[in-house]
Design an enzyme around this catalytic site. Structure first.
Site, PDB file in Angstrom:
ATOM      1  N   PHE A  61      89.534 -50.967  60.144  1.00 58.69           N
ATOM      2  CA  PHE A  61      89.081 -50.192  61.297  1.00 58.69           C
ATOM      3  C   PHE A  61      88.953 -51.133  62.484  1.00 58.69           C
ATOM      4  CE2 PHE A  61      85.875 -48.327  64.114  1.00 58.69           C
ATOM      5  CZ  PHE A  61      86.415 -47.066  64.296  1.00 58.69           C
ATOM      6  N   GLU A 119      82.757 -42.680  67.651  1.00 61.22           N
ATOM      7  CA  GLU A 119      83.267 -44.001  67.975  1.00 61.22           C
ATOM      8  C   GLU A 119      82.407 -44.601  69.081  1.00 61.22           C
ATOM      9  OE1 GLU A 119      86.486 -42.540  65.502  1.00 61.22           O
ATOM     10  OE2 GLU A 119      85.312 -41.608  67.067  1.00 61.22           O
ATOM     11  N   SER A 120      81.269 -45.153  68.711  1.00 65.28           N
ATOM     12  CA  SER A 120      80.355 -45.899  69.582  1.00 65.28           C
ATOM     13  C   SER A 120      79.384 -45.007  70.353  1.00 65.28           C
ATOM     14  CB  SER A 120      81.109 -46.860  70.491  1.00 65.28           C
ATOM     15  OG  SER A 120      81.829 -47.820  69.710  1.00 65.28           O
ATOM     16  N   CYS A 134      85.373 -47.296  70.229  1.00 64.51           N
ATOM     17  CA  CYS A 134      86.117 -48.190  69.350  1.00 64.51           C
ATOM     18  C   CYS A 134      87.278 -47.422  68.731  1.00 64.51           C
ATOM     19  CB  CYS A 134      85.190 -48.762  68.280  1.00 64.51           C
ATOM     20  SG  CYS A 134      84.318 -47.501  67.319  1.00 64.51           S
ATOM     21  N   PHE A 275      77.045 -44.703  58.934  1.00 64.17           N
ATOM     22  CA  PHE A 275      78.195 -43.888  58.574  1.00 64.17           C
ATOM     23  C   PHE A 275      78.515 -44.012  57.087  1.00 64.17           C
ATOM     24  CE2 PHE A 275      78.717 -44.483  63.119  1.00 64.17           C
ATOM     25  CZ  PHE A 275      79.163 -43.249  63.549  1.00 64.17           C
ATOM     26  N   SER A 281      75.816 -47.328  64.060  1.00 69.27           N
ATOM     27  CA  SER A 281      75.659 -47.249  65.516  1.00 69.27           C
ATOM     28  C   SER A 281      74.194 -46.964  65.823  1.00 69.27           C
ATOM     29  CB  SER A 281      76.528 -46.140  66.110  1.00 69.27           C
ATOM     30  OG  SER A 281      77.897 -46.477  66.047  1.00 69.27           O
ATOM     31  N   HIS A 316      76.809 -51.601  67.621  1.00 75.06           N
ATOM     32  CA  HIS A 316      77.837 -50.987  66.777  1.00 75.06           C
ATOM     33  C   HIS A 316      78.359 -52.012  65.784  1.00 75.06           C
ATOM     34  CE1 HIS A 316      77.591 -47.591  69.438  1.00 75.06           C
ATOM     35  NE2 HIS A 316      77.650 -48.455  70.422  1.00 75.06           N
TER      36      HIS A 316
END
Length: 458
Positions: A61, A119-120, A134, A275, A281, A316
């Site tokens: 990732f 994503e962030s 990200c 996650f 995050s 993050h």
């Protein structure tokens, strides 16, 4: 105990065929956001194993983030809430263009609306948007839509500052247009703002585009503003084990405490998400005095003569060994940066990291008046232009591949503000300066400091 306050976002519909986005969006929708009581949380901490076995890592990732800050000039038609009046559902439409979704919404503060994204993160103030994304997100193509909403919903039609930066990608060939290279990103930005617009700074591993279309006189008054960013790679595997979602997971508030994140800036109200299967995050909102440093303004505030507005931080974590990456960003006052960076390094234990600071001249003046600021603060004079400090530190592994040890009693001593000083002012305990870079005069509105550090050989 550090507060943990955030709300789950509702279902905002299908976002296309991107499996990575759908997987993260599903987690955002179903993750438990309810923090347990203080007693239950502390009991879970004491019962958790010191070094749990790391689960099998998922596929690669790209943790490296694209950072975009957009600040608008004030307008008589903009009310007290400004961009904060825009709802999460409205932002969700724009974020679909970016290829991400809102997972959690922090409890509102007096200054920011904060969102944990798939994503962030994104922070929205009255006249300012800060967004980090990200993965394979398409951040810049959404910029015209951010500007349209500001203009049509809030009467904010004129840019005051725009800042775009990122570290080099691990796999740039997997990025979508216009993010396959920094030259391509600059070309896209200049297609929006003019062929010769902006100041470009491009080091081997750090890239910046900065646009200041409005002078201090036009913008009304000098503002105190600063951004600290710490980008870390090759992180300690033991520290990264804590950011996998295992059967021992209790809740996100417990994760904040067991990992040490809650102690970076004590007193912070945190909204976080661990996650599945891994990744983390966190958005934090904190008062200006929360880093454990007191000055004359702190005393005045306690006497009721001064109340500082809150500040933010965002973290993050991509913990996979083959692509480990952690970012930390805050707009905390400059005189707190040394202590904050030292705490960040003790939590995440990187083998390599960089530090960058953007600050207005007004922020530098505030440091020079603070009794905790170093003597270098008095060397900064000039107009309310932006200054840039960038330090990259190589913390090479010692013999037998041992990770560098950051003891609780150690402190990182980096210059609080950018200034013209000899290399001996850049100090990291146990590390030698490898390189120092100062920008040339062609960057008229900016100052850049760059330095590398490494553990000396035994």
């Amino acid at each position: 105990m550090t507060a943990h306050t955030c709300e789950r976002s509702g279902d905002h519909g299908d976002h296309g065929d991107d499996r990575e986005l759908l997987k993260r969006a599903m987690l955002c929708k179903t993750a438990d956001a309810d923090a347990d009581t203080d007693a239950d949380t502390r009991a879970a901490i004491s019962a958790s194993p010191a070094a749990p076995e790391q689960p099998e890592s998922p596929e690669f990732f790209e943790g490296t983030e694209k950072l975009l800050e957009i600040e608008f000039a004030d307008s008589p038609s903009c009310d007290d809430r400004g961009l904060r009046a825009v709802t999460a559902d409205e932002w969700q439409v724009v974020l679909r263009l970016v290829n991400c979704t809102i997972c959690r919404t922090s409890a509102p503060s007096s200054v920011y609306n904060a969102y944990v994204l798939s994503e962030s993160s994104m922070f929205v103030a009255r006249r300012k948007i800060v967004i980090k994304t990200c993965g394979t997100t398409r951040l810049l193509p959404a910029l015209p839509e951010f500007m349209r909403i500001a203009r049509e919903r809030c009467g904010l039609s004129e840019l005051q500052d725009l800042f775009f930066s990122r570290k080099s990608f691990l796999r740039p060939e997997e990025q979508p247009e216009p993010h396959r290279g920094f030259d391509e990103e600059v070309d896209y930005l200049r297609s929006l703002f003019g062929a010769q617009s902006g100041v470009v700074i491009s080091r081997d591993d750090w890239h910046v585009f900065c646009l200041n279309p409005i002078s201090k006189r036009a913008s009304g008054h000098a503002e105190v503003d600063q951004t600290l960013e710490v980008l870390m790679t090759n992180l300690d595997p033991v520290a990264m084990q804590q950011f996998y979602r295992t059967p021992a997971f209790v809740n996100d508030a417990t994760t904040d405490l067991t990992t040490g994140v809650a102690g970076i800036i004590p007193g912070t109200t945190i909204c976080s998400l661990l996650f599945d299967p891994c990744g983390y995050s966190a958005n934090g909102i904190f008062d200006g005095d929360c880093a454990g440093v007191e000055d004359d303004e702190t005393t005045s505030r306690r006497r009721g003569r001064l109340r500082r507005p809150p500040h933010y931080f965002t973290i993050h974590v991509t913990p996979q060994p083959e692509c480990s990456f952690v970012s930390f960003e805050t707009n905390a006052p400059l005189h707190l940066h040394n202590e904050i960076v030292a705490r960040v390094l003790r939590v995440f234990r990187p083998s390599q990291f960089s530090v960058s600071v953007f600050a207005t001249r007004a922020a530098l003046g505030a440091v020079s008046r603070c009794p905790h600021a170093g003597p270098e603060a008095s060397n900064n004079t000039g107009d309310d232009n932006n200054c840039v400090l960038e330090v990259e530190v190589d913390l090479q592994k010692q013999q037998q591949q041992q990770q560098p040890h950051f003891a609780e009693t150690e402190s990182l001593c980096l210059p609080s503000v950018p200034c013209t000083q000899s290399a001996h002012t850049w100090l990291v305990p146990g590390f030698a300066v490898q390189d120092v870079f100062d920008c040339d005069a062609s960057l008229q509105r900016h100052i850049v400091r760059y330095a590398k550090f490494a553990l000396p050989p035994r």
